[in-house]
Design a protein around this motif. Structure first.
Motif, PDB file in Angstrom:
ATOM      1  N   GLU A  25       0.833  -1.193   0.000  1.00 45.00           N
ATOM      2  CA  GLU A  25       0.000   0.000   0.000  1.00 45.00           C
ATOM      3  C   GLU A  25       0.876   1.254   0.000  1.00 45.00           C
ATOM      4  O   GLU A  25       1.911   1.290   0.674  1.00 45.00           O
ATOM      5  N   VAL A  58       3.083  -0.453  -6.493  1.00 46.25           N
ATOM      6  CA  VAL A  58       1.684  -0.016  -6.508  1.00 46.25           C
ATOM      7  C   VAL A  58       0.852  -0.946  -7.387  1.00 46.25           C
ATOM      8  O   VAL A  58      -0.302  -1.253  -7.078  1.00 46.25           O
ATOM      9  N   GLY A  59       1.446  -1.431  -8.479  1.00 46.66           N
ATOM     10  CA  GLY A  59       0.744  -2.365  -9.358  1.00 46.66           C
ATOM     11  C   GLY A  59       0.411  -3.673  -8.654  1.00 46.66           C
ATOM     12  O   GLY A  59      -0.658  -4.257  -8.866  1.00 46.66           O
ATOM     13  N   ARG A  61      -0.260  -4.036  -5.494  1.00 42.41           N
ATOM     14  CA  ARG A  61      -1.406  -3.767  -4.611  1.00 42.41           C
ATOM     15  C   ARG A  61      -2.690  -3.653  -5.415  1.00 42.41           C
ATOM     16  O   ARG A  61      -3.733  -4.196  -5.028  1.00 42.41           O
ATOM     17  N   ARG A  62      -2.602  -2.969  -6.552  1.00 43.20           N
ATOM     18  CA  ARG A  62      -3.807  -2.757  -7.371  1.00 43.20           C
ATOM     19  C   ARG A  62      -4.363  -4.074  -7.888  1.00 43.20           C
ATOM     20  O   ARG A  62      -5.578  -4.253  -8.013  1.00 43.20           O
ATOM     21  N   ASP A  64      -3.783  -7.033  -6.371  1.00 41.27           N
ATOM     22  CA  ASP A  64      -3.845  -7.992  -5.264  1.00 41.27           C
ATOM     23  C   ASP A  64      -2.903  -9.179  -5.446  1.00 41.27           C
ATOM     24  O   ASP A  64      -3.280 -10.340  -5.257  1.00 41.27           O
ATOM     25  N   VAL A  81       0.222  -0.903 -14.956  1.00 40.23           N
ATOM     26  CA  VAL A  81      -0.932  -0.689 -14.069  1.00 40.23           C
ATOM     27  C   VAL A  81      -0.560   0.273 -12.945  1.00 40.23           C
ATOM     28  O   VAL A  81      -1.284   1.236 -12.642  1.00 40.23           O
ATOM     29  N   GLY A  82       0.589   0.025 -12.322  1.00 38.36           N
ATOM     30  CA  GLY A  82       0.976   0.807 -11.161  1.00 38.36           C
ATOM     31  C   GLY A  82       1.349   2.245 -11.479  1.00 38.36           C
ATOM     32  O   GLY A  82       1.106   3.146 -10.665  1.00 38.36           O
ATOM     33  N   ARG A  85      -1.648   4.531 -11.341  1.00 37.22           N
ATOM     34  CA  ARG A  85      -2.083   4.784  -9.970  1.00 37.22           C
ATOM     35  C   ARG A  85      -1.103   5.692  -9.235  1.00 37.22           C
ATOM     36  O   ARG A  85      -1.502   6.589  -8.486  1.00 37.22           O
TER      37      ARG A  85
END
Length: 428
Positions: A25, A58-59, A61-62, A64, A81-82, A85
Motif C-alpha cells: 500500500e 503499486v501495481g 497492490r492494485r 492484489d 498498471v501501477g 495509480r
C-alpha cells in the motif's frame, strides 16, 4: 534577510520509501510529507524534480498480488498498471497545494541520440518556467536490459546532470552512510562529508528490498556520476522528507557565511544549528560538461576498443583516434554507436597478433567514444595507416576511427578509470 539563491533540486525516492514492503500500500503519510517539502522548496524559489520509483509496488497492490513476479513481461504489465495509480496519487496530493506536475518516463533509448537528449533538457526547462514539478521514472513498461538504466539511483544522477541540478537527494532507510552496518555493528560511525569517493571506506553491503532494485552500492555509483557532473549529492533518511528542506537551508547559509567571510564582510559569529544527519558528497571542482557527460553516461556501450599508450597520449592532446593506434576490438557494434575505450600500456606480442586481451597487460577503461566504423570494419583496419583504409575496406568514410569531439574521458585516471571487469556495467 537576503533572498536565497534559486537552486535546482532533484529528490530520488525508492520504492520502499513510498510503498509498504509487505502490504504494497502507498505510504500516504510519507507521500504527503514529500509533497509539503517540495512545496516549501518551491516557495523558497527553488526548482524541484522528483525521481519516483514505486510503479511495480503499486501495481502489485492494485492487482492484489502478494509477491513481485520473476517473469519480465508480467513485471512490465504490473508497472503499466501501477504507473497510472502512482501518478494519480502524486497529482492528487500536489493538487491540494495547487502545484501542477508532469510525468516523464525515460529509457536509455530516449537520450541515446544527442538531439533527443537536448530536447529532454529543453522540456525540463519549459516545465520549470511553467512552475511544474516533473516526476521522473524509468519506463519499465517498455524497457529491456539493453536500454534500462538499471536502477532509479542511476536514473536520478543522469537526470540531475541533465537539468544541471545543484543538489541530488538520495532518500534511503538510514540517516547517512556509515563506516560499517549500524544495524549489526555498534561501533559504526556516520560519514558526514565525502570529498573523494575513490578513497571512501564504508559499508555499502546493504542490499535492495524485495520490491526495489537498489541498495547502498547503487547510491555510491549514483553519487560518482552526479558529483562528476558538478552536482552535490546527499544521502538522508526517506522517512523524514522534511530533512531535505532543512539541509538545503543549512547548506545555503553555510555557503553564504563562507562567502561573507572571504569577502571581508562581517558575518554572524554564532554557529549555525546542526542540520539533520546526512552524508554530503561534494561536487567536483572540475565538472564534466554536458556533452561529455552524455557520451560517458547517457549511452550504453556496445563494445570495446583497445588502444595503445601512444594513441591515448594523442587523444589527451585533443587528437582524434586513428586506426594505427587500435590494438583490438571486442563486441559487435555499428557506426555511431558507443564503445568503451581501454588503454593497454604495454601490449604483448600476442596482443599484436590478435590474441587479445592477454593476462598481465592490465588494460584500463579510460572513457567512451562514438565510432565512425563498425566493429567488423575496425577489426580490419586496426594497426593500419589512415591512407590504407580505402585499399583495405574498398571505401573510406573517415580517416579516423572516432573524432575527438565524440570522445570523452572520465575525470581522472586515478578516480574513475577502472580495470576491465564484468562489473563495469555498474557505472552505466
Amino acid at each position: 534577510m537576503k533572498q536565497s539563491e534559486s537552486l535546482t533540486i532533484v529528490i530520488k525516492l525508492g520504492t520502499t520509501s513510498i510503498v509498504d514492503e509487505k502490504t504494497h500500500e502507498p505510504i500516504l503519510s510519507i507521500l504527503t510529507l514529500i509533497v509539503e517539502t517540495a512545496a516549501k522548496l518551491r516557495k523558497d524559489g527553488h526548482r524541484v524534480v522528483l525521481v519516483s520509483s514505486g510503479a511495480v509496488g503499486v501495481g502489485l497492490r492494485r492487482m492484489d498480488i502478494d509477491e513481485r513476479p520473476k517473469h519480465i513481461p508480467r513485471i512490465q504489465a504490473l508497472a503499466a498498471v501501477g504507473q497510472c495509480r502512482l501518478m494519480s496519487l502524486w497529482d492528487s496530493l500536489f493538487t491540494h497545494l495547487r502545484i501542477p506536475v508532469a510525468q516523464i518516463l525515460l529509457t536509455r533509448n530516449d537520450i541515446a541520440d544527442r538531439t533527443q537528449y537536448v530536447n529532454a533538457q529543453n522540456t525540463f526547462s519549459q516545465l520549470f518556467d511553467m512552475g511544474v514539478i516533473p516526476i521522473v521514472n524509468e519506463n519499465d513498461t517498455l524497457a529491456v536490459s539493453e536500454i534500462k538504466f538499471g536502477d532509479n539511483d542511476t536514473l536520478s544522477a543522469i537526470t540531475a546532470a541533465m537539468v544541471k541540478a545543484d543538489y541530488l537527494f538520495l532518500m534511503t532507510d538510514v540517516d547517512c552512510l556509515y563506516t560499517a552496518n549500524p544495524r549489526s555493528n555498534p561501533e559504526a560511525r556516520p560519514i558526514e562529508i565525502v570529498s573523494d569517493i575513490s578513497s571512501l571506506e564504508a559499508d555499502v553491503s546493504t542490499a535492495g528490498s524485495s520490491l526495489g532494485t537498489g541498495g547502498m552500492s547503487t547510491k555510491i555509483v549514483a553519487a560518482k556520476l552526479a558529483t562528476s557532473a558538478g552536482v552535490t549529492t546527499i544521502i538522508t533518511r526517506s522517512s523524514k522528507p522534511g530533512n531535505v528542506h532543512q539541509i538545503v537551508n543549512y547548506l545555503q547559509q553555510s555557503r553564504g557565511r563562507s562567502q561573507s567571510d572571504s569577502s571581508g564582510d562581517d558575518a554572524d559569529s554564532s554557529s549555525l544549528p546542526a542540520p539533520p544527519l546526512h552524508t554530503c558528497f561534494l561536487r567536483s571542482d572540475t565538472p564534466i560538461q554536458s556533452r561529455s557527460f552524455w557520451l560517458l553516461h547517457g549511452l550504453k556501450p556496445h563494445g570495446t576498443i583497445y588502444i595503445d599508450q601512444g594513441a591515448y597520449n594523442a587523444l589527451q592532446n585533443k587528437a582524434s583516434l586513428l586506426p594505427a593506434g587500435v590494438l583490438a576490438v571486442e563486441g559487435h557494434f555499428g557506426q555511431q554507436e558507443s564503445v568503451r575505450l581501454v588503454v593497454v600500456e604495454k601490449p604483448s606480442p600476442s596482443a599484436l597478433n590478435g590474441d587479445f586481451p592477454h593476462q598481465g597487460e592490465e588494460p584500463k577503461e579510460v572513457g567512451r567514444a562514438l565510432v565512425n566504423y563498425s566493429s567488423a570494419e575496425i577489426s580490419r583496419i586496426k594497426g593500419h595507416r589512415s591512407s590504407h583504409i580505402q585499399s583495405v575496406l574498398g571505401y573510406a568514410d573517415s580517416e579516423y576511427v572516432a573524432l575527438r569531439e565524440n570522445i570523452s574521458f572520465f575525470l581522472t585516471e586515478e578516480k574513475l578509470s577502472r580495470p576491465v571487469t564484468p562489473a563495469l556495467d555498474l557505472m552505466v
